[in-house]
Design an enzyme around this catalytic site. Structure first.
Site, PDB file in Angstrom:
ATOM      1  CG  HIS A   1       0.032   0.064   2.291  1.00  0.00           C
ATOM      2  ND1 HIS A   1      -0.188  -0.414   3.553  1.00  0.00           N
ATOM      3  CD2 HIS A   1       0.380   1.871   3.394  1.00  0.00           C
ATOM      4  CE1 HIS A   1       0.517   0.082   4.569  1.00  0.00           C
ATOM      5  NE2 HIS A   1       0.822   1.347   4.276  1.00  0.00           N
TER       6      HIS A   1
HETATM    7  C1  UD1 Z   1      -1.944   5.950   6.132  1.00  0.00           C
HETATM    8  C2  UD1 Z   1       0.124   6.108   6.928  1.00  0.00           C
HETATM    9  C3  UD1 Z   1       1.101   4.467   6.683  1.00  0.00           C
HETATM   10  C4  UD1 Z   1       0.276   3.537   7.356  1.00  0.00           C
HETATM   11  C5  UD1 Z   1      -1.280   3.225   6.500  1.00  0.00           C
HETATM   12  C6  UD1 Z   1      -2.077   2.238   6.939  1.00  0.00           C
HETATM   13  C7  UD1 Z   1       0.716   7.926   6.434  1.00  0.00           C
HETATM   14  C8  UD1 Z   1       1.620   9.836   5.817  1.00  0.00           C
HETATM   15  N1  UD1 Z   1       0.779   7.192   6.081  1.00  0.00           N
HETATM   16  O1  UD1 Z   1      -1.175   6.020   4.819  1.00  0.00           O
HETATM   17  O2  UD1 Z   1       2.032   4.978   7.146  1.00  0.00           O
HETATM   18  O3  UD1 Z   1       1.211   2.301   6.670  1.00  0.00           O
HETATM   19  O4  UD1 Z   1      -1.900   4.637   6.572  1.00  0.00           O
HETATM   20  O5  UD1 Z   1      -3.048   1.963   6.718  1.00  0.00           O
HETATM   21  O6  UD1 Z   1      -0.064   9.092   7.791  1.00  0.00           O
HETATM   22  N2  UD1 Z   1      -7.604   5.989   1.110  1.00  0.00           N
HETATM   23  C9  UD1 Z   1      -9.088   5.812   1.612  1.00  0.00           C
HETATM   24  N3  UD1 Z   1     -10.225   4.830   2.651  1.00  0.00           N
HETATM   25  C10 UD1 Z   1      -9.598   5.206   3.316  1.00  0.00           C
HETATM   26  C11 UD1 Z   1      -8.098   5.783   3.509  1.00  0.00           C
HETATM   27  C12 UD1 Z   1      -7.913   6.153   2.273  1.00  0.00           C
HETATM   28  O7  UD1 Z   1      -9.754   5.386  -0.064  1.00  0.00           O
HETATM   29  O8  UD1 Z   1     -10.880   5.470   4.260  1.00  0.00           O
HETATM   30  C13 UD1 Z   1      -7.378   6.286   0.182  1.00  0.00           C
HETATM   31  C14 UD1 Z   1      -6.992   7.128  -0.772  1.00  0.00           C
HETATM   32  O9  UD1 Z   1      -6.782   7.106  -2.441  1.00  0.00           O
HETATM   33  C15 UD1 Z   1      -6.034   7.697  -0.172  1.00  0.00           C
HETATM   34  C16 UD1 Z   1      -5.045   6.691  -0.061  1.00  0.00           C
HETATM   35  O10 UD1 Z   1      -6.002   5.983   0.602  1.00  0.00           O
HETATM   36  O11 UD1 Z   1      -6.266   8.829  -1.214  1.00  0.00           O
HETATM   37  C17 UD1 Z   1      -4.304   7.864   1.323  1.00  0.00           C
HETATM   38  O12 UD1 Z   1      -4.488   7.151   2.393  1.00  0.00           O
HETATM   39  P1  UD1 Z   1      -3.873   8.069   3.105  1.00  0.00           P
HETATM   40  O13 UD1 Z   1      -4.535   8.986   4.890  1.00  0.00           O
HETATM   41  O14 UD1 Z   1      -2.808   9.667   3.499  1.00  0.00           O
HETATM   42  O15 UD1 Z   1      -2.853   7.717   3.634  1.00  0.00           O
HETATM   43  P2  UD1 Z   1      -2.116   5.652   3.408  1.00  0.00           P
HETATM   44  O16 UD1 Z   1      -1.749   5.648   2.361  1.00  0.00           O
HETATM   45  O17 UD1 Z   1      -3.338   5.214   4.077  1.00  0.00           O
END
Ligand code: UD1
Length: 347
Positions: free
Chosen positions: A198
């Site tokens: 991810h």
């Molecule tokens: C975040 C953490 C990472 C952790 C991970 C666990 C940061 C910088 N990163 O990464 O360290 O390992 O969580 O999962 O804080 N999205 C959804 N639904 C959600 C959440 C995210 O669709 O509920 C998708 C969206 O497309 C979004 C992307 O994931 O743009 C990134 O989400 P984000 O929460 O920024 O980072 P993670 O990749 O989940």
């Protein structure tokens, strides 16, 4: 006495569970703020229900966006609540944008911050998590380290006061939940590998993500792949073809993840938490990254870093040596030590 815990993503919900449970047995009131960084039920609500975590007192519903936007919105939302609530201390976990926003807001209000899982470093500042964890460690009043190496790192960076080795709260959690693990409701091949990918560096470009799926597709045997919403979105957008041996499933609960990790022949991942869990469960792990924060897991080949198809094929054939040295991550009593620090901090 009051503490405010700030969490927002799946790994933070699981890390915070035992600490919150233990705080209930003290005279300290805990107020829990969910930033809403993870809003998908599969990454948020289901994880709360699964481990039986208490409801957050408030959800800021920030959601996804660019890092600056997401962190900025969190700062604005958190500041208002912390000013109203006047806690004696603030608790944050790990390296997420929620942890960064929580620590920064608290520090600006002169509130003491306790950071759990402090001192981890990948030495790669291109990772958003690396930037977050460096800042949080340097802002925190108390840094609770998962390993002695993490503690040493903080000392090297000049953080001499308020840093201690507690052990890893995730190890405590696994010890508590091992007997509760659950097989996901799926038809499983007898033998399988487990994969989770991810991280931004593996998912955000077509080249990298399609390569990873192609390499996984060449593995002999079935690969169970619980897909993070970030990866799913990119997988669809890039129109990547799903290889026949990959079984894509929705994100699973913590108890189901433990079952999958425990029963997989090998684990392939880019997650920090999954690397450690595989190590503690004695399942060999291949990590799709150039470096890892958890170098303790590399000894004996229990965890191997892979960046190419060649590495992957070689890694799949390599046998791990000796036994994982779990004690490097504490004795399963990290939460007790953390609580003792919280008590000292709020007095
Ligand atoms: C975040 C953490 C990472 C952790 C991970 C666990 C940061 C910088 N990163 O990464 O360290 O390992 O969580 O999962 O804080 N999205 C959804 N639904 C959600 C959440 C995210 O669709 O509920 C998708 C969206 O497309 C979004 C992307 O994931 O743009 C990134 O989400 P984000 O929460 O920024 O980072 P993670 O990749 O989940």
């Amino acid at each position: 006495m009051k503490v405010t815990t700030i969490i927002g993503t799946r790994p933070e919900f699981t890390k915070a569970y035992l600490v919150s449970q233990s705080l209930k047995k003290t005279r300290i009131d805990e107020y829990v703020i969910h930033t809403g960084q993870h809003y998908d039920n599969k990454l948020s609500r289901n994880i709360f229900n699964d481990v039986g975590y208490r409801e957050p007192d408030i959800n800021l519903n920030i959601g996804s966006g660019t890092h600056g936007w997401q962190t900025g919105k969190m700062l604005i939302g958190l500041e208002k609540i912390l000013i109203e609530n006047t806690p004696n201390a603030v608790i944050v976990y790990g390296d997420t944008n929620s942890a960064l926003a929580g620590a920064l807001t608290a520090a600006k209000l002169n509130l003491p911050v306790l950071h759990i899982e402090a001192g981890a470093r990948s030495f790669n500042k291109e990772m958003p998590e690396e930037v977050n964890r460096i800042i949080v460690d340097h802002l925190a009043t108390i840094n609770c380290c998962a390993t002695k190496r993490n503690l040493l790192q903080l000392k090297k960076e000049g953080i001499k006061k308020g840093a201690i080795f507690t052990g890893d709260v995730m190890l405590d959690l696994i010890e508590n939940f091992k007997h509760l693990m659950l097989a996901p409701k799926l038809v499983f091949p007898k033998s399988f590998l487990l994969a989770t990918i991810h991280r931004a560096e593996n998912t955000d470009s077509y080249k990298r993500l399609s390569e990873i799926f192609m390499w996984l597709g060449k593995i002999e045997g079935q690969v169970v792949f619980p897909i993070h919403p970030r990866t799913k979105e990119k997988f669809k957008r890039f129109k990547i073809k799903l290889p026949k041996n990959i079984i894509l499933i929705s994100p699973v609960s913590y108890k189901e993840m433990l079952w999958l990790e425990m029963h997989a022949k090998k684990v392939i991942t880019d997650s920090g938490g999954v690397q450690k869990e595989a190590y503690w469960l004695g399942v060999p792990c291949l990590t799709f990254r150039r470096e890892t924060e958890w170098t303790e897991t590399l000894k004996g080949g229990w965890n191997q870093l892979i960046t190419s198809e060649n590495h992957l094929q070689k890694g799949l054939k390599t046998k791990s040596e000796g036994k994982p040295d779990i004690a490097q991550f504490g004795n399963g009593k990290a939460v007790q030590k953390v609580i003792a620090e919280v008590i000292k901090l709020v007095k």
